[in-house]
Design an enzyme around this catalytic site. Structure first.
Site, PDB file in Angstrom:
ATOM      1  N   GLY A 139     -12.571   8.270  15.679  1.00 41.46           N
ATOM      2  CA  GLY A 139     -11.803   9.278  14.933  1.00 41.46           C
ATOM      3  C   GLY A 139     -12.617  10.539  14.734  1.00 41.46           C
ATOM      4  N   TYR A 199      -0.840   6.738   2.356  1.00 45.25           N
ATOM      5  CA  TYR A 199      -2.277   6.924   2.617  1.00 45.25           C
ATOM      6  C   TYR A 199      -3.017   6.970   1.288  1.00 45.25           C
ATOM      7  CZ  TYR A 199      -6.447   9.658   3.912  1.00 45.25           C
ATOM      8  OH  TYR A 199      -7.720  10.127   4.076  1.00 45.25           O
ATOM      9  N   ASP A 217     -11.115  -5.106  16.255  1.00 47.03           N
ATOM     10  CA  ASP A 217      -9.774  -5.001  15.673  1.00 47.03           C
ATOM     11  C   ASP A 217      -9.843  -5.435  14.217  1.00 47.03           C
ATOM     12  OD1 ASP A 217      -6.497  -6.497  16.426  1.00 47.03           O
ATOM     13  OD2 ASP A 217      -7.218  -5.192  14.816  1.00 47.03           O
ATOM     14  N   ILE A 218      -9.681  -4.481  13.305  1.00 47.36           N
ATOM     15  CA  ILE A 218      -9.866  -4.809  11.873  1.00 47.36           C
ATOM     16  C   ILE A 218      -8.767  -5.754  11.373  1.00 47.36           C
ATOM     17  CG2 ILE A 218     -11.073  -2.674  11.323  1.00 47.36           C
ATOM     18  CD1 ILE A 218      -8.277  -1.833  10.042  1.00 47.36           C
ATOM     19  N   ILE A 242     -11.815  17.609   6.203  1.00 48.01           N
ATOM     20  CA  ILE A 242     -13.054  17.773   6.972  1.00 48.01           C
ATOM     21  C   ILE A 242     -12.798  18.698   8.154  1.00 48.01           C
ATOM     22  CG2 ILE A 242     -14.865  16.590   8.300  1.00 48.01           C
ATOM     23  CD1 ILE A 242     -14.816  15.970   5.246  1.00 48.01           C
ATOM     24  N   ASP A 254     -13.966   0.608  18.016  1.00 42.09           N
ATOM     25  CA  ASP A 254     -12.581   1.048  17.844  1.00 42.09           C
ATOM     26  C   ASP A 254     -11.705   0.108  18.682  1.00 42.09           C
ATOM     27  OD1 ASP A 254     -11.584   4.307  16.914  1.00 42.09           O
ATOM     28  OD2 ASP A 254     -10.200   2.669  17.431  1.00 42.09           O
ATOM     29  N   GLY A 308     -14.327   4.172  14.889  1.00 44.02           N
ATOM     30  CA  GLY A 308     -15.430   5.068  15.241  1.00 44.02           C
ATOM     31  C   GLY A 308     -15.061   6.239  16.140  1.00 44.02           C
TER      32      GLY A 308
END
Ligand code: VAH
Length: 318
Positions: free
Chosen positions: A9, A139, A50-51, A169, A32, A7
């Site tokens: 970023g 990526y 933590d993903i 973006i 985050d 979040g």
């Protein structure tokens, strides 16, 4: 309730602001693995997430009654090439945890994809939704994997997975995290701070771009469409395409003395493998996507945002 991962970023805090206006401040949790600055903590709930730790994610989902996940955590194109093992962990293992979590708790899941999910064999102008996807960055490979895995879980177990392939973006007050399109954010700060812009891409490198407000609105509009009304799960969304020299020309309307140099680096090869123009006709047809910001409107809005804070900084500096 919405949980936004990664979040802090470029996109997360702006999305939290918009969603909090629509769904209520306490119904959107930013998360985050780094500490949030005070101004962000003052805006609404923030959690450590933590993903790579499925237990931590399950705990957050259950104790906070999450029903949507917006999964931003990822290493972007340029930084991913500098640390492939970490990019694989975050972009692939992290994604697997999120997919498992959303399947287990029947959560609606948004994962951003990117023009980086296309490669040198893809038609570049325009690039349709359904076409060859052989990206040449870790990526891009991980984002194609995310699209395929999300669509698989949707077909196999009904997961409400959604993904939008974004252009580069452009944001005024948030920094991108190591992408190939970051030049289009940096130019505004360089123009105002030093009047000198060193571009790491050739001046004629055309790339699809989008202003942050359009990006945020596309996510909210797309997430609010009833799932059964979506013929596809993954869509291109476009807004504009420009080259560095076209951007410089527009920026010079605000900073006439801007001087520029072009010294292409490793990111040139990445940009040359990406689309020049996205075909987003399916998004326009299926859920009425419509961008509001072209290049002129983007530059006007960014300078309107940056100039007052620049002015206040200069005033306080004196
Ligand atoms: C990057 N800004 O440059 C990101 C994005 C469209 C590119 O995915 O990697």
């Amino acid at each position: 309730k919405v949980l936004i991962t990664g979040g802090l970023g470029q996109i997360g805090t702006g999305l939290a602001k918009i969603m909090r206006k629509r769904y209520g401040k306490d119904n959107v949790i930013l998360s985050d693995i780094v500490k949030a600055p005070k101004r962000i903590l003052d805006d609404g709930p923030f959690l450590y997430a933590d993903i790579l730790d499925l237990k931590n994610l399950q705990n957050i989902v259950v104790t906070n009654k999450i029903d949507w996940v917006v999964h931003f955590s990822a290493l972007l194109s340029a930084i991913g090439e500098k640390n492939v093992p970490l990019a694989l962990k975050i972009n692939v293992d992290g994604l697997h945890n999120i997919l498992e979590l959303c399947k287990q708790y029947h959560l609606k899941l948004f994962v951003p994809s990117t023009i980086g999910a296309f490669g040198p064999d893809t038609p570049r102008n325009p690039t349709p939704d359904l076409t060859i996807q052989r990206p040449r960055t870790i990526y891009g490979v991980s984002k194609v994997h995310a699209e395929l895995m999300g669509e698989y879980y949707h077909a196999a177990s009904g997961l409400d997975f959604r993904s939008l392939r974004f252009p580069g973006i452009i944001s005024a007050d948030t920094q991108p995290g190591g992408g190939t399109t970051d030049y289009a954010v940096k130019i505004f700060h360089d123009a105002l701070q030093t009047g000198v812009f060193n571009c790491y891409l050739r001046q004629d490198t055309r790339l699809p771009m989008m202003y942050l407000a359009d990006c945020l609105r596309s996510i909210v509009e797309f997430m609010e469409i009833p799932s059964e009304q979506l013929p596809m799960r993954t869509y291109n969304v476009g807004a504009m395409s420009f080259t560095p020299e076209e951007l410089v020309e527009e920026v010079r309307k605000y900073v006439p003395h801007l001087t520029t140099t072009y010294s292409p680096d490793g990111r040139q090869a990445i940009a040359d493998s990406w689309p020049e123009v996205l075909d987003d006709s399916n998004a326009r047809a299926d859920w009425k996507w419509e961008p509001h910001y072209d290049l002129a409107a983007t530059c006007k809005t960014v300078f309107e945002k940056l100039l007052p804070s620049m002015m206040s900084e200069q005033i306080t500096d004196k």
